[in-house]
Design an enzyme around this catalytic site. Sequence first.
Site, PDB file in Angstrom:
ATOM      1  N   THR A   1       1.776  -4.283   4.311  1.00 24.20           N
ATOM      2  CA  THR A   1       1.660  -4.549   5.746  1.00 24.20           C
ATOM      3  C   THR A   1       1.114  -5.948   6.047  1.00 24.20           C
ATOM      4  O   THR A   1       1.312  -6.461   7.145  1.00 24.20           O
ATOM      5  CB  THR A   1       0.754  -3.505   6.439  1.00 24.20           C
ATOM      6  OG1 THR A   1      -0.521  -3.530   5.807  1.00 24.20           O
ATOM      7  CG2 THR A   1       1.353  -2.122   6.351  1.00 24.20           C
ATOM      8  N   ASP A   2       0.436  -6.562   5.067  1.00 28.68           N
ATOM      9  CA  ASP A   2      -0.224  -7.856   5.342  1.00 28.68           C
ATOM     10  C   ASP A   2       0.746  -8.907   5.867  1.00 28.68           C
ATOM     11  O   ASP A   2       0.419  -9.648   6.792  1.00 28.68           O
ATOM     12  CB  ASP A   2      -0.884  -8.411   4.068  1.00 28.68           C
ATOM     13  CG  ASP A   2      -2.160  -7.672   3.708  1.00 28.68           C
ATOM     14  OD1 ASP A   2      -2.525  -6.723   4.416  1.00 28.68           O
ATOM     15  OD2 ASP A   2      -2.792  -8.052   2.700  1.00 28.68           O
TER      16      ASP A   2
ATOM     17  N   SER B   1       1.741  -7.819  -0.588  1.00 24.38           N
ATOM     18  CA  SER B   1       2.590  -8.700   0.232  1.00 24.38           C
ATOM     19  C   SER B   1       1.976 -10.067   0.506  1.00 24.38           C
ATOM     20  O   SER B   1       2.652 -10.952   1.023  1.00 24.38           O
ATOM     21  CB  SER B   1       2.995  -8.014   1.529  1.00 24.38           C
ATOM     22  OG  SER B   1       1.909  -7.884   2.399  1.00 24.38           O
TER      23      SER B   1
ATOM     24  N   THR C   1       0.829  -1.219   0.000  1.00 20.14           N
ATOM     25  CA  THR C   1       0.000   0.000   0.000  1.00 20.14           C
ATOM     26  C   THR C   1       0.855   1.258   0.000  1.00 20.14           C
ATOM     27  O   THR C   1       0.453   2.279  -0.549  1.00 20.14           O
ATOM     28  CB  THR C   1      -0.915  -0.022   1.238  1.00 20.14           C
ATOM     29  OG1 THR C   1      -1.774  -1.139   1.120  1.00 20.14           O
ATOM     30  CG2 THR C   1      -1.752   1.240   1.353  1.00 20.14           C
TER      31      THR C   1
END
Length: 359
Positions: free
Chosen positions: A122-123, A89, A42
Amino acid sequence: MNILSLGFNYLKILTFCLFLVSIPAQAQDDLANVVILATGGTIAGSGKSSTASASYEPATVGVDALIEAVPELVELANIRGEQVFQIPSQDYTNERLMQLGRRVSELVKSDDVDGIVVTHGTDTMEETGYFLNLVINTDKPIVMVGAMRPGTAISADGALNLFNGVALAASESSRGKGVLITLNDEIHTSRDASKSINIRTNAFVSPWGTLGMVVERKAYWFRAPVKRHTSGSEFNIDSIDELANVQVVYAHGNMDDSVYREHQRNGAVAIIHAGTGNGSVTSHIKPTVIDISKSGIHVIRSSRVMQGGFVIRNASEQDDENRWVVSHDLNPQKARILAAVALTQPRSVEELQRIFWEY
Ligand code: ASP
């Protein structure tokens, strides 16, 4: 606006542009050299309008544009950017983890690199960060940075997160603290931090507390990691060819054993049991799980409890008798990473359990 102030504003913009153009050409000796490895997510995302904070496409903006969007970075460090991947990710395969890790390993060995920032979705940042924490043998700062809003959104968080990440990577005070994650001005150890909510800018939580804060480019530390990491790790990416095939099974009361059996057929060397509470194993699938470990596949009990599952050995399950390992406080996704690294060579249950206590 009168003609004089208009002219003055143009002059200010021109001076600023000249400043920007001239800085990258001449590295400043008094600044640290920081490499930004961009991988997507993101932080590199873009939406159709400034109000599209949740509907957008990740992994669209290249590393040069990310760096240009934060001109203040040149005050912190001599910056160089590299695009390693441009992916969301959730797409980190073992092969991509290895590819990124090898590049980080090469860079930290170079005398003209003082610190590394990895921009990342961030995942799965917690998994990649923890992986690097295990296999990169260095004291140089490595900092994972992401964002919860794309750069095109009002109040996007990526620019300040990147600024904070570079500040940390350039700081002597970050040395020897393992791979860090910074978002929302907080400093986490990648070992503990986990994405705990997907709609807030304070998405990451460390169950045992953050390490510190970054405020106006300065790091304020409150604690340090005690588990083995980076230069204190027995694992080294330079001697790993391929990560082990470790799978995760999510438990619930009405589960059947088909996923266990499928992973067995597909050659998993370990299965993380994401159990309820203390990593409990649903009674009616217990015979299968015992049989799986008898067949030579490691069973590692972890907990699906969100913020800090803590699995106690031989409490509610007979781990010694069943030859099971417990993940200690590692959540299922982090347990997978540690097992995938540790099982690059055969290990006894005792040896694997030791590794889970120490890392
Ligand atoms: N799906 C995105 C990713 O992990 C989410 C993010 O970056 O925050 O790439």
